[in-house]
Design an enzyme around this catalytic site. Sequence first.
Site, PDB file in Angstrom:
ATOM      1  N   GLU A   1     -36.108 -10.714  31.533  1.00 62.30           N
ATOM      2  CA  GLU A   1     -36.115 -11.292  32.878  1.00 62.30           C
ATOM      3  C   GLU A   1     -34.949 -12.280  32.948  1.00 62.30           C
ATOM      4  O   GLU A   1     -34.908 -13.251  32.182  1.00 62.30           O
ATOM      5  CB  GLU A   1     -37.440 -12.021  33.148  1.00 62.30           C
ATOM      6  CG  GLU A   1     -38.635 -11.091  33.248  1.00 62.30           C
ATOM      7  CD  GLU A   1     -39.954 -11.824  33.487  1.00 62.30           C
ATOM      8  OE1 GLU A   1     -40.853 -11.218  34.088  1.00 62.30           O
ATOM      9  OE2 GLU A   1     -40.090 -12.986  33.064  1.00 62.30           O
TER      10      GLU A   1
ATOM     11  N   ASN B   1     -45.506 -12.625  33.729  1.00 64.62           N
ATOM     12  CA  ASN B   1     -46.640 -13.518  33.483  1.00 64.62           C
ATOM     13  C   ASN B   1     -47.403 -13.873  34.748  1.00 64.62           C
ATOM     14  O   ASN B   1     -48.521 -14.375  34.691  1.00 64.62           O
ATOM     15  CB  ASN B   1     -46.193 -14.787  32.756  1.00 64.62           C
ATOM     16  CG  ASN B   1     -46.082 -14.544  31.255  1.00 64.62           C
ATOM     17  OD1 ASN B   1     -46.681 -13.606  30.719  1.00 64.62           O
ATOM     18  ND2 ASN B   1     -45.298 -15.355  30.578  1.00 64.62           N
TER      19      ASN B   1
ATOM     20  N   HIS C   1     -35.187 -14.386  29.641  1.00 66.15           N
ATOM     21  CA  HIS C   1     -36.536 -14.358  29.069  1.00 66.15           C
ATOM     22  C   HIS C   1     -36.787 -13.030  28.365  1.00 66.15           C
ATOM     23  O   HIS C   1     -36.989 -11.994  29.011  1.00 66.15           O
ATOM     24  CB  HIS C   1     -37.564 -14.591  30.186  1.00 66.15           C
ATOM     25  CG  HIS C   1     -38.974 -14.673  29.703  1.00 66.15           C
ATOM     26  ND1 HIS C   1     -40.046 -14.219  30.432  1.00 66.15           N
ATOM     27  CD2 HIS C   1     -39.495 -15.138  28.546  1.00 66.15           C
ATOM     28  CE1 HIS C   1     -41.159 -14.414  29.748  1.00 66.15           C
ATOM     29  NE2 HIS C   1     -40.851 -14.963  28.600  1.00 66.15           N
TER      30      HIS C   1
HETATM   31  P1  NAI Z   1     -41.016 -20.862  17.164  1.00 67.55           P
HETATM   32  O1  NAI Z   1     -41.905 -22.036  16.993  1.00 67.55           O
HETATM   33  O2  NAI Z   1     -41.229 -19.646  16.313  1.00 67.55           O
HETATM   34  O3  NAI Z   1     -39.491 -21.323  16.949  1.00 67.55           O
HETATM   35  C1  NAI Z   1     -38.930 -22.466  17.552  1.00 67.55           C
HETATM   36  C2  NAI Z   1     -37.833 -22.971  16.622  1.00 67.55           C
HETATM   37  O4  NAI Z   1     -37.091 -23.978  17.312  1.00 67.55           O
HETATM   38  C3  NAI Z   1     -38.382 -23.629  15.349  1.00 67.55           C
HETATM   39  O5  NAI Z   1     -37.787 -23.026  14.233  1.00 67.55           O
HETATM   40  C4  NAI Z   1     -37.967 -25.098  15.498  1.00 67.55           C
HETATM   41  O6  NAI Z   1     -37.637 -25.698  14.258  1.00 67.55           O
HETATM   42  C5  NAI Z   1     -36.760 -25.000  16.384  1.00 67.55           C
HETATM   43  N1  NAI Z   1     -36.436 -26.202  17.137  1.00 67.55           N
HETATM   44  C6  NAI Z   1     -37.280 -27.072  17.730  1.00 67.55           C
HETATM   45  N2  NAI Z   1     -36.580 -28.011  18.401  1.00 67.55           N
HETATM   46  C7  NAI Z   1     -35.276 -27.726  18.238  1.00 67.55           C
HETATM   47  C8  NAI Z   1     -34.059 -28.294  18.703  1.00 67.55           C
HETATM   48  N3  NAI Z   1     -34.055 -29.377  19.474  1.00 67.55           N
HETATM   49  N4  NAI Z   1     -32.893 -27.724  18.338  1.00 67.55           N
HETATM   50  C9  NAI Z   1     -32.866 -26.637  17.551  1.00 67.55           C
HETATM   51  N5  NAI Z   1     -33.983 -26.045  17.072  1.00 67.55           N
HETATM   52  C10 NAI Z   1     -35.169 -26.576  17.422  1.00 67.55           C
HETATM   53  O7  NAI Z   1     -41.076 -20.488  18.710  1.00 67.55           O
HETATM   54  P2  NAI Z   1     -40.813 -19.069  19.424  1.00 67.55           P
HETATM   55  O8  NAI Z   1     -42.081 -18.339  19.512  1.00 67.55           O
HETATM   56  O9  NAI Z   1     -39.634 -18.428  18.804  1.00 67.55           O
HETATM   57  O10 NAI Z   1     -40.460 -19.567  20.904  1.00 67.55           O
HETATM   58  C11 NAI Z   1     -39.246 -20.159  21.238  1.00 67.55           C
HETATM   59  C12 NAI Z   1     -39.097 -20.201  22.742  1.00 67.55           C
HETATM   60  O11 NAI Z   1     -39.198 -18.898  23.283  1.00 67.55           O
HETATM   61  C13 NAI Z   1     -40.109 -21.063  23.475  1.00 67.55           C
HETATM   62  O12 NAI Z   1     -39.497 -21.650  24.594  1.00 67.55           O
HETATM   63  C14 NAI Z   1     -41.132 -20.024  23.919  1.00 67.55           C
HETATM   64  O13 NAI Z   1     -41.891 -20.422  25.039  1.00 67.55           O
HETATM   65  C15 NAI Z   1     -40.232 -18.862  24.275  1.00 67.55           C
HETATM   66  N6  NAI Z   1     -40.866 -17.543  24.248  1.00 67.55           N
HETATM   67  C16 NAI Z   1     -41.730 -17.204  23.246  1.00 67.55           C
HETATM   68  C17 NAI Z   1     -42.320 -15.947  23.219  1.00 67.55           C
HETATM   69  C18 NAI Z   1     -43.271 -15.575  22.132  1.00 67.55           C
HETATM   70  O14 NAI Z   1     -43.992 -14.558  22.299  1.00 67.55           O
HETATM   71  N7  NAI Z   1     -43.320 -16.282  21.010  1.00 67.55           N
HETATM   72  C19 NAI Z   1     -42.036 -14.942  24.270  1.00 67.55           C
HETATM   73  C20 NAI Z   1     -41.039 -15.374  25.228  1.00 67.55           C
HETATM   74  C21 NAI Z   1     -40.516 -16.640  25.214  1.00 67.55           C
END
Ligand code: NAI
Length: 512
Positions: free
Chosen positions: A157, A195, A145
């Site tokens: 994490e 969190n 994480h």
């Molecule tokens: P984001 O929405 O910016 O990016 C997610 C990406 O995954 C998108 O480009 C989407 O097209 C792609 N995607 C969706 N389904 C897919 C699949 N089956 N295979 C391949 N690509 C796929 O989201 P973000 O913010 O980068 O978050 C990603 C993960 O990280 C989530 O699980 C989120 O909870 C976690 N996270 C986010 C944080 C944040 O502050 N944004 C902090 C820590 C963890």
Amino acid sequence: MAEGLDKNSVVAVIGSGAMGAGIAQVAAVAGHRVRLYDTRPEAVGQAIAGIVKALARLVEKGRMGAAEADLARERVLPMRALDEAADAALVVEAVVENLDVKRALFAELEDIVGPGCILATNTSSISVTAIGAALKRPERLLGMHFFNPVPLMALVEVVSGVATDKACADTVCATAAAWGKNPVHAQSTPGFIVNRVARPYYAEALRLLLERAADPATIDAVMRDCGGFRMGPFELMDLIGHDVNYAVTQSVFNAYYGDPRFAPSVVQQELVNAGFLGRKAGRGFYRYGEGVAMPQAQAEAAQACQENVRVTHAGAHPLFDALATRLRDAGIAVTAADGAVPAFHAGGAIFLTDGRSATQRAFDDGNPDTILFDLLLDPSQATRIALARADQCSDAAWHAAVGLFQKAGFTVSRLDDVPGMAVMRTVAMLANEALDAVNQGVCSAAAVDIAMQKGVNYPRGPLAWADAVGLRHVFTVLANLGAAYGEDRYRVSPLLRRKLAANPDGARIHAR
Ligand code: NAI
């Protein structure tokens, strides 16, 4: 210490959004070849363009050589199909926060990668155990994480599910350290470390606002200037977005079966209802936009300072020692006085809050002129001090206390007389939550302090802070909050009770 992954090994990053791009950058800079995938191919192109820009900025600022940046860039390769992850030693998933999507992805990956490959999810709220449960070999799946923005935030994490192999977690911890991060190990539980332990930072502030202790600008200023936090809770919630912050609170609350510790606030719910989501909406607790000035924190008008101040039991608490030194440095005569409880006497009696309201304490002590001050991170440096007065307190005693601290260079902000004030109540609840996490085997005491400093920039780990305040005092604050509110929310962690029972006078969490 376990060894991290070989630098020549391949890291595959699945999902090329904000987090995936950051993770790819960090792994590439550390020397790995990185394969980057997204179901939207254009997202991969955007991520690589973003990495190129970020590396160029590092070169501009002199933090990285141009040749090194070029090599790091060349190591990031787009993946057109998932089966190109076949040679990866580590896959980090950062796709949408959805259990079914993550499960399906890992089920597919499991048949693509080699037997030694470790599978990691960047989920921030889904059970790592649940993500791995349907795999043929759940022991090689764990949480990795990262925090946003990944290249800047040092914390990772490393989260073990019920089935995760310890050796995999050790390898990932060592790998994260080799990438320049501070890894901490946690068991998969709602909110992991940060969190979960951070919830009181928002929850207690929202309670203070609900009870009209002060306006958001004043509480934010007290948390910054007295507590040393980089951002006050209200400006931080405005930055995070109330929809996101409220959803995280609700998810942790539900995951712990409605434990009142984590109860969401109707104050925040109403902001969400109104669409006042914070900075991104132009309005949250504050208004944002061209020419909109932030409201000023409340500050007491200048008062004269008495010539002679007596300190009861000087030396009994390091905070009093430090404050007495600051008063003396300001030319105030501070002389010792008898008494069992540390206090300053300048007109009225001035105490460090112990979780009772000033009004309650005045009644208990039979001393109407009772004034409380809030916890200070560093009494020698703080620019502000927060005071509360008992309802029975005379104006003369209040003005004398205000004048005393003003003479020592503090801006004095008044909080209405709520139990535990702002910084003390928040720090006690942060420490209590951290103690419960340790007591329940989620993480070590060292891990929780690193996590809160590196993951959310707290000025001091909550457990080291509890040691500095004194575990006995933290216990008293929590017990008094519990008595004042009659709520299970303020129940004292069993680990705190145990430490104090084992060592009533010298209990500490961290060894000296
Ligand atoms: P984001 O929405 O910016 O990016 C997610 C990406 O995954 C998108 O480009 C989407 O097209 C792609 N995607 C969706 N389904 C897919 C699949 N089956 N295979 C391949 N690509 C796929 O989201 P973000 O913010 O980068 O978050 C990603 C993960 O990280 C989530 O699980 C989120 O909870 C976690 N996270 C986010 C944080 C944040 O502050 N944004 C902090 C820590 C963890």
